[in-house]
Motif scaffolding. Structure first.
Motif, mmCIF file in Angstrom:
data_model
loop_
_atom_site.group_PDB
_atom_site.id
_atom_site.type_symbol
_atom_site.label_atom_id
_atom_site.label_comp_id
_atom_site.label_asym_id
_atom_site.label_seq_id
_atom_site.Cartn_x
_atom_site.Cartn_y
_atom_site.Cartn_z
ATOM 1 N N MET A 96 14.678 0.715 -0.139
ATOM 2 C CA MET A 96 14.094 1.412 -1.329
ATOM 3 C C MET A 96 12.705 1.150 -1.448
ATOM 4 O O MET A 96 11.655 1.978 -1.247
ATOM 5 C CB MET A 96 14.483 1.120 -2.792
ATOM 6 C CG MET A 96 15.976 1.636 -3.351
ATOM 7 S SD MET A 96 16.483 1.559 -4.950
ATOM 8 C CE MET A 96 15.585 0.174 -5.476
ATOM 9 N N LEU A 97 12.363 -0.269 -1.227
ATOM 10 C CA LEU A 97 10.967 -0.532 -1.231
ATOM 11 C C LEU A 97 10.141 -0.123 0.174
ATOM 12 O O LEU A 97 8.899 0.482 -0.154
ATOM 13 C CB LEU A 97 10.849 -2.391 -1.058
ATOM 14 C CG LEU A 97 11.334 -2.999 -2.291
ATOM 15 C CD1 LEU A 97 11.407 -4.323 -2.161
ATOM 16 C CD2 LEU A 97 10.455 -2.516 -3.444
ATOM 17 N N TRP A 98 10.862 -0.009 1.125
ATOM 18 C CA TRP A 98 10.128 0.624 2.355
ATOM 19 C C TRP A 98 10.086 2.104 2.421
ATOM 20 O O TRP A 98 8.919 2.380 2.722
ATOM 21 C CB TRP A 98 11.084 0.245 3.660
ATOM 22 C CG TRP A 98 10.862 1.017 4.729
ATOM 23 C CD1 TRP A 98 11.692 1.886 5.601
ATOM 24 C CD2 TRP A 98 9.654 0.870 5.669
ATOM 25 N NE1 TRP A 98 10.690 2.376 6.635
ATOM 26 C CE2 TRP A 98 9.906 1.733 6.957
ATOM 27 C CE3 TRP A 98 8.570 -0.107 5.617
ATOM 28 C CZ2 TRP A 98 8.876 1.704 7.576
ATOM 29 C CZ3 TRP A 98 7.559 -0.009 6.563
ATOM 30 C CH2 TRP A 98 7.507 0.829 7.728
ATOM 31 N N SER A 99 10.910 2.767 1.789
ATOM 32 C CA SER A 99 10.551 4.025 1.477
ATOM 33 C C SER A 99 9.581 4.519 0.779
ATOM 34 O O SER A 99 8.617 5.254 0.863
ATOM 35 C CB SER A 99 12.015 4.887 1.380
ATOM 36 O OG SER A 99 12.562 4.218 -0.095
ATOM 37 N N THR A 100 9.467 3.751 -0.379
ATOM 38 C CA THR A 100 8.618 4.013 -1.491
ATOM 39 C C THR A 100 7.001 3.701 -0.825
ATOM 40 O O THR A 100 6.056 4.258 -1.146
ATOM 41 C CB THR A 100 8.819 3.150 -2.775
ATOM 42 O OG1 THR A 100 10.023 3.434 -3.218
ATOM 43 C CG2 THR A 100 7.704 3.215 -3.722
ATOM 44 N N TRP A 101 6.977 2.446 -0.337
ATOM 45 C CA TRP A 101 5.778 1.990 0.385
ATOM 46 C C TRP A 101 5.271 3.276 1.217
ATOM 47 O O TRP A 101 4.100 3.339 1.420
ATOM 48 C CB TRP A 101 6.128 0.886 1.060
ATOM 49 C CG TRP A 101 4.655 0.351 1.817
ATOM 50 C CD1 TRP A 101 3.827 -0.403 1.067
ATOM 51 C CD2 TRP A 101 4.287 0.396 3.368
ATOM 52 N NE1 TRP A 101 2.540 -0.548 1.931
ATOM 53 C CE2 TRP A 101 3.150 -0.071 3.134
ATOM 54 C CE3 TRP A 101 4.910 0.973 4.199
ATOM 55 C CZ2 TRP A 101 2.430 -0.249 4.409
ATOM 56 C CZ3 TRP A 101 4.145 1.113 5.311
ATOM 57 C CH2 TRP A 101 2.895 0.425 5.699
ATOM 58 N N LEU A 102 6.317 3.893 2.134
ATOM 59 C CA LEU A 102 5.765 4.963 3.175
ATOM 60 C C LEU A 102 5.212 5.996 2.268
ATOM 61 O O LEU A 102 4.245 6.631 2.675
ATOM 62 C CB LEU A 102 7.132 5.340 3.977
ATOM 63 C CG LEU A 102 7.497 4.607 4.940
ATOM 64 C CD1 LEU A 102 8.652 4.980 5.892
ATOM 65 C CD2 LEU A 102 6.312 4.035 5.936
ATOM 66 N N ALA A 103 5.756 6.615 1.128
ATOM 67 C CA ALA A 103 5.387 7.683 0.326
ATOM 68 C C ALA A 103 3.949 7.351 -0.229
ATOM 69 O O ALA A 103 3.011 8.005 -0.239
ATOM 70 C CB ALA A 103 6.430 8.001 -0.641
ATOM 71 N N CYS A 104 3.938 6.060 -0.620
ATOM 72 C CA CYS A 104 2.575 5.824 -1.315
ATOM 73 C C CYS A 104 1.533 5.422 -0.144
ATOM 74 O O CYS A 104 0.563 5.770 -0.523
ATOM 75 C CB CYS A 104 2.752 4.279 -2.029
ATOM 76 S SG CYS A 104 4.076 4.337 -3.447
ATOM 77 N N LEU A 105 2.005 4.977 0.824
ATOM 78 C CA LEU A 105 0.871 4.792 2.008
ATOM 79 C C LEU A 105 0.376 6.212 2.320
ATOM 80 O O LEU A 105 -0.628 6.237 2.578
ATOM 81 C CB LEU A 105 1.638 4.022 3.104
ATOM 82 C CG LEU A 105 0.440 3.877 4.188
ATOM 83 C CD1 LEU A 105 -0.626 2.971 4.168
ATOM 84 C CD2 LEU A 105 1.304 3.331 5.508
ATOM 85 N N HIS A 106 1.235 7.245 2.385
ATOM 86 C CA HIS A 106 1.044 8.601 2.917
ATOM 87 C C HIS A 106 0.073 9.216 1.871
ATOM 88 O O HIS A 106 -1.133 9.821 2.163
ATOM 89 C CB HIS A 106 2.201 9.400 2.919
ATOM 90 C CG HIS A 106 2.067 10.956 3.307
ATOM 91 N ND1 HIS A 106 2.663 11.962 2.695
ATOM 92 C CD2 HIS A 106 1.237 11.325 4.089
ATOM 93 C CE1 HIS A 106 2.246 13.068 3.497
ATOM 94 N NE2 HIS A 106 1.234 12.687 4.396
ATOM 95 N N MET A 107 0.422 9.027 0.471
ATOM 96 C CA MET A 107 -0.651 9.641 -0.445
ATOM 97 C C MET A 107 -1.960 8.800 -0.321
ATOM 98 O O MET A 107 -2.888 9.548 -0.597
ATOM 99 C CB MET A 107 -0.060 9.548 -1.738
ATOM 100 C CG MET A 107 -0.637 10.148 -3.070
ATOM 101 S SD MET A 107 -1.418 11.757 -2.728
ATOM 102 C CE MET A 107 0.129 12.739 -2.087
#
Length: 233
Positions: A96-107
């Motif tokens: 969950m943390l890894w996937s959320t971080w990817l989405a946040c980094l993208h934005m």
């Protein structure tokens, strides 16, 4: 019922009734029931602790004001993340943390390149760039060999972020110009997911460790060995 005079009951009915009476009568079934009740109470208690970030003013003051609107999602992620075995909970939380971080980094990168996203007066190439990034990110997540929960978390967050980026009328607040704002939506989503992942560990750890992967595998191995010996006789 088995001691009834027997009116309307044949031998097959009596066997079925006896089998139903024996369900849960063994010590193993009783122990599992107690464990399930205990684990349910633990999960409910720490779900309320997580909710105190919104419900209790003293707790609410420790976090950014914008986090309140994300705690509903945090509670949902907590329920999905918490597992009976500690190792499974840790694995799910990391995903969950890894996937959320990817989405946040993208934005964060998109908002750094084009602060504010698409507006009515921005050039068309900003919109094309946004849609291209959106499609590539979705392809990357679905192509990657990761768990379904990781895919769902990354896609769900990124769809919300990109909907704001591509909407000219959006008034959502994000970190722009490669800076981090405490009130930014992506920042608060990351905080909410982190709280959910940490809170999911507590039901298995407090007030004392309940189930670990080692203990679970050992119990399963002993049970299989006992069954093999019984069948061998």
């Amino acid at each position: 019922l088995l001691h009834h005079k027997g009116k309307g009951l044949d031998e097959d009915d009596k066997k079925q009734i006896k089998a139903m009476q024996e369900l849960g009568a063994g010590s193993d079934g009783s122990a599992k029931f107690k464990d399930n009740c205990q684990f349910t109470l633990r999960v409910a208690f720490f779900a309320c602790v997580l909710g105190s970030v919104v419900w209790v003013p003293m707790m609410r003051g420790l976090f950014p004001p914008a986090l309140g609107s994300k705690m509903g999602m945090a509670a949902l992620l907590f329920i999905f993340c918490v597992k009976r075995i500690l190792g499974q909970t840790i694995q799910t939380g990391i995903g969950m943390l890894w996937s959320t971080w990817l989405a946040c980094l993208h934005m964060w990168v998109l908002q750094g390149i084009f602060p504010g996203g698409v507006k009515h007066d921005t050039p068309m190439y900003v919109t094309v760039f946004g849609w291209a990034n959106f499609m590539v990110f979705l392809w990357f997540v679905y192509w990657a060999k990761c768990g379904l929960g990781t895919k769902m978390c990354a896609v769900a967050y990124d769809i919300g972020f990109m909907a704001d980026f591509l909407n000219p009328d959006s008034a959502a607040t994000y970190s722009t110009n490669f800076k981090i704002k405490a009130e930014g939506i992506a920042v608060n989503c990351m905080i909410a997911t982190s709280l959910a992942a940490v809170a999911a560990l507590l039901p298995n750890l407090l007030p004392y460790p309940m189930t670990t992967a080692f203990a679970s595998m050992r119990a399963s191995a002993l049970k299989v060995r006992s069954e093999e010996r019984r069948v061998g006789k």
